[in-house]
Design a protein around this motif. Structure first.
Motif, short mmCIF file in Angstrom:
data_model
loop_
_atom_site.label_atom_id
_atom_site.label_comp_id
_atom_site.label_asym_id
_atom_site.label_seq_id
_atom_site.Cartn_x
_atom_site.Cartn_y
_atom_site.Cartn_z
N UNK A 325 1.06 -1.31 -0.10
CA UNK A 325 0.02 0.10 -0.11
C UNK A 325 1.02 1.29 0.19
N UNK A 326 1.91 1.31 0.69
CA UNK A 326 2.88 2.42 0.67
C UNK A 326 3.43 2.52 -0.61
N UNK A 327 3.96 1.36 -1.33
CA UNK A 327 4.58 1.66 -2.65
C UNK A 327 3.24 2.12 -3.66
N UNK A 328 1.99 1.84 -3.33
CA UNK A 328 0.82 2.34 -4.34
C UNK A 328 0.76 3.79 -4.21
N UNK A 329 0.77 4.16 -3.04
CA UNK A 329 0.41 5.53 -2.48
C UNK A 329 1.60 6.42 -3.22
N UNK A 330 2.92 5.92 -3.05
CA UNK A 330 4.25 6.74 -3.76
C UNK A 330 3.89 6.69 -5.36
N UNK A 331 3.60 5.38 -5.87
CA UNK A 331 3.30 5.39 -7.21
C UNK A 331 2.43 6.34 -7.60
N UNK A 332 1.11 6.61 -6.79
CA UNK A 332 0.25 7.40 -7.32
C UNK A 332 0.75 8.78 -7.36
N UNK A 333 1.64 8.98 -6.28
CA UNK A 333 2.21 10.48 -6.11
C UNK A 333 3.32 10.99 -7.41
N UNK A 334 3.72 9.77 -7.96
CA UNK A 334 4.66 10.34 -8.95
C UNK A 334 4.00 10.24 -10.36
N UNK A 335 2.89 9.51 -10.37
CA UNK A 335 2.29 9.71 -11.90
C UNK A 335 0.79 10.15 -11.85
N UNK A 336 0.40 10.71 -10.76
CA UNK A 336 -1.05 11.32 -10.97
C UNK A 336 -2.06 10.25 -10.55
N UNK A 337 -3.33 10.75 -10.21
CA UNK A 337 -4.31 9.78 -9.60
C UNK A 337 -4.96 8.94 -10.58
N UNK A 338 -4.77 9.27 -11.94
CA UNK A 338 -5.43 8.43 -12.68
C UNK A 338 -4.78 7.08 -13.06
N UNK A 339 -3.37 6.92 -12.52
CA UNK A 339 -2.92 5.51 -12.67
C UNK A 339 -3.53 4.38 -11.99
N UNK A 340 -3.36 3.17 -12.38
CA UNK A 340 -3.96 2.34 -11.48
C UNK A 340 -2.74 1.61 -10.59
N UNK A 341 -2.94 1.42 -9.41
CA UNK A 341 -1.71 0.89 -8.68
C UNK A 341 -1.44 -0.53 -8.85
N UNK A 403 -7.62 7.24 12.77
CA UNK A 403 -8.13 5.72 12.70
C UNK A 403 -9.20 5.45 11.92
N UNK A 404 -10.00 6.53 11.66
CA UNK A 404 -11.18 6.33 10.70
C UNK A 404 -10.99 6.14 9.32
N UNK A 405 -9.58 6.86 8.84
CA UNK A 405 -9.17 6.94 7.52
C UNK A 405 -8.70 5.38 7.51
N UNK A 406 -7.92 4.76 8.15
CA UNK A 406 -7.46 3.57 8.31
C UNK A 406 -8.55 2.52 8.03
N UNK A 407 -9.64 2.60 9.06
CA UNK A 407 -10.77 1.71 9.00
C UNK A 407 -11.38 1.81 7.59
N UNK A 408 -11.65 2.97 7.05
CA UNK A 408 -12.46 3.33 5.81
C UNK A 408 -11.73 2.81 4.40
N UNK A 409 -10.52 3.55 4.56
CA UNK A 409 -9.81 3.47 3.30
C UNK A 409 -8.79 2.45 3.26
N UNK A 410 -8.15 2.09 4.58
CA UNK A 410 -7.12 0.93 4.61
C UNK A 410 -5.74 1.61 4.45
N UNK A 411 -5.62 2.82 4.63
CA UNK A 411 -4.34 3.63 4.59
C UNK A 411 -3.39 3.15 6.10
N UNK A 412 -2.49 2.49 5.72
CA UNK A 412 -1.80 2.14 7.31
C UNK A 412 -1.16 3.46 7.65
N UNK A 413 -0.92 3.48 9.18
CA UNK A 413 -0.55 4.75 9.78
C UNK A 413 0.62 5.49 9.14
N UNK A 414 1.59 4.73 8.78
CA UNK A 414 2.79 5.41 8.47
C UNK A 414 2.62 6.05 7.11
#
Ligand code: GLY
Length: 448
Positions: A325-341, A403-414
């Motif tokens: 998930x961290x790799x996916x968020x970083x990937x998204x940040x370098x190529x924009x939100x349209x890319x699929x993780x 915690x709500x963001x973690x619960x609802x969207x699955x973002x790890x704390x870090x």
């Protein structure tokens, strides 16, 4: 040199000095519930360091797959990773300092042909001004000092540090070691990348243990001769052991006099795969940190899945999920939100190609590993965009909202911490953990 040359030269060198090659143990320890991953070559050898006879004798050598989750926050520069290959040689109560240090020196200077001028060493001194931290009662390692001098290492290339830097055990300093744990003073070797200017943010003067990146540790000879006792003291083991560990990635970088391990052949195919799917270049300094994190995390994830772990919410499976998930968020940040993780799944193929011809990875699992990553990131991708949009709207984060963001969207704390750090905000970890515990309690009551 290529990594395969360095790996082979190292194993062959120590075989010449009477060592038996042992295979890399699994990344997920078998029969050792005390730890989630193998994080050092010595880990599977602990019973033998304590005196049990090893079936292959008293001199062993190998290259061990290692994963250190605790280093995750250091990833994002040119030399730190969570996954690495550790070249290791061991004396199980056989030879000691006067063989180990000259052998490693010979290996570095004759086999790898590293220049003497660029090598620095360190020895243990409990009274040294840097890295003191409690009195271990273990004396200064004068013997190693004299050995380095006799090898022609000039005095101004020999540094002394205390327990924080020149003591090694799986749990850290003598004070941190639990009863029963083994460890000892160590002697490290550093390579100086003279093209890297010292960064004064890390201190007035540069030295081998400075974190600015000019000096990089390439090998650590640990003299495992102590065991922590229940009363807090250290007792001499009946046998004196050598536990050497050195990162293949860094040694290879030193042979090329290039401080960036990501430019060695251990990473280049993986970087190219990420460049192809993102349309960005690792050489672009605006995104190089993200590239390093994605590269490391996808490599570690590939090795963890190859060890038969699937993403889940506990133990090794959760570590794997966080990496992906961290790799996916970083990937998204370098190529924009349209890319699929889930496009990142192809990167695992380049990890496998990197290790083809070695016995580090089972290449027959290539499709299976890519499928696991695709499914996991496909699921995460469905909430990722909405989650990022939600984060945009949050004016002030706190532990409960996190915690709500973690619960609802699955973002790890870090990952949340990094996303909010960009907005200059910090998450209260304690509040997050309290919320987490409260939620677990409520679920347990529900089940009852
Ligand atoms: N086992 C020695 C090290 O990890 O450096």
């Amino acid at each position: 040199m290529t990594s395969e040359e360095v790996r082979r030269k190292y194993i062959e060198f120590f075989v010449r000095y009477g060592h038996q090659e042992i295979p890399s143990a699994s990344l997920v320890p078998e029969n050792d519930p005390s730890t989630l991953f193998t994080s050092a070559g010595m880990q599977p050898l602990v019973p033998y360091l304590l005196g049990k006879p090893h079936p292959q004798g008293k001199r062993l050598v190998n290259s061990q797959k290692c994963f250190r989750a605790q280093d995750i926050e250091e990833v994002g520069d040119n030399r730190h990773t969570t996954f690495f290959e550790m070249l290791g040689n061991w004396s199980l109560g056989d030879y000691f300092k006067k063989e180990q240090l000259p052998w490693f020196w010979q290996f570095l200077t004759e086999e790898l042909k590293l220049s003497h001028e660029k090598l620095y060493v360190s020895i243990f001194d409990p009274s040294a001004s840097l890295g003191t931290g409690g009195n271990s009662g273990v004396p200064k390692d004068n013997e190693s000092y004299e050995i380095w001098k006799s090898l022609g290492v000039p005095e101004d290339h020999i540094f002394a540090y205390g327990v924080e830097k020149n003591w090694w055990s799986r749990s850290g300093t003598p004070e941190q070691m639990p009863a029963g744990e083994i460890g000892g003073p160590d002697s490290e070797v550093f390579y100086e990348f003279t093209q890297v200017e010292h960064d004064p943010r890390f201190g007035d003067k540069c030295h081998p243990n400075c974190d600015c990146g000019r000096f990089v540790e390439i090998g650590n000879s640990v003299f495992i001769q102590y065991q922590k006792q229940a009363d807090g003291t250290l007792q001499e083991l009946t046998q004196k052991n050598v536990d050497f560990g050195g990162g293949l990635e860094r040694m290879t970088a030193a042979t090329n006099d290039n401080p960036d391990i990501f430019e060695t052949d251990l990473f280049s195919k993986i970087i190219t795969a990420i460049e192809n799917i993102s349309g960005r270049s690792y050489q672009d300094i605006a995104v190089s940190e993200q590239f390093e994190i994605i590269t490391d995390h996808m490599k570690a994830a590939t090795f963890i899945i190859a060890s038969d772990i699937l993403p889940s919410n506990k133990m090794q499976g959760y570590v794997l999920r966080r990496l992906l998930r961290r790799a996916a968020v970083k990937f998204n940040s370098i190529c924009g939100s349209t890319e699929k993780p889930q496009d990142l799944a192809v990167v695992s193929g380049s990890v496998i190609d990197t290790y083809a011809g070695t016995d580090m990875l089972d290449i027959s699992k290539k499709d299976e590993i890519a499928d696991v990553i695709r499914q996991e990131l496909d699921k995460f991708g469905k909430t990722l965009e909405r989650g990022l949009a939600e984060i945009e709207k949050i004016a002030q984060i706190d532990g409960k909202i996190a915690f709500d963001l973690y619960q609802t969207y699955g973002f790890p704390l870090e990952v949340l911490e990094e996303l909010f750090a960009v907005k200059g905000q910090k998450i209260d970890r304690q509040q997050f953990n309290e919320e987490f515990s409260r939620h677990q309690q409520v679920s347990r009551q529900g089940v009852k």
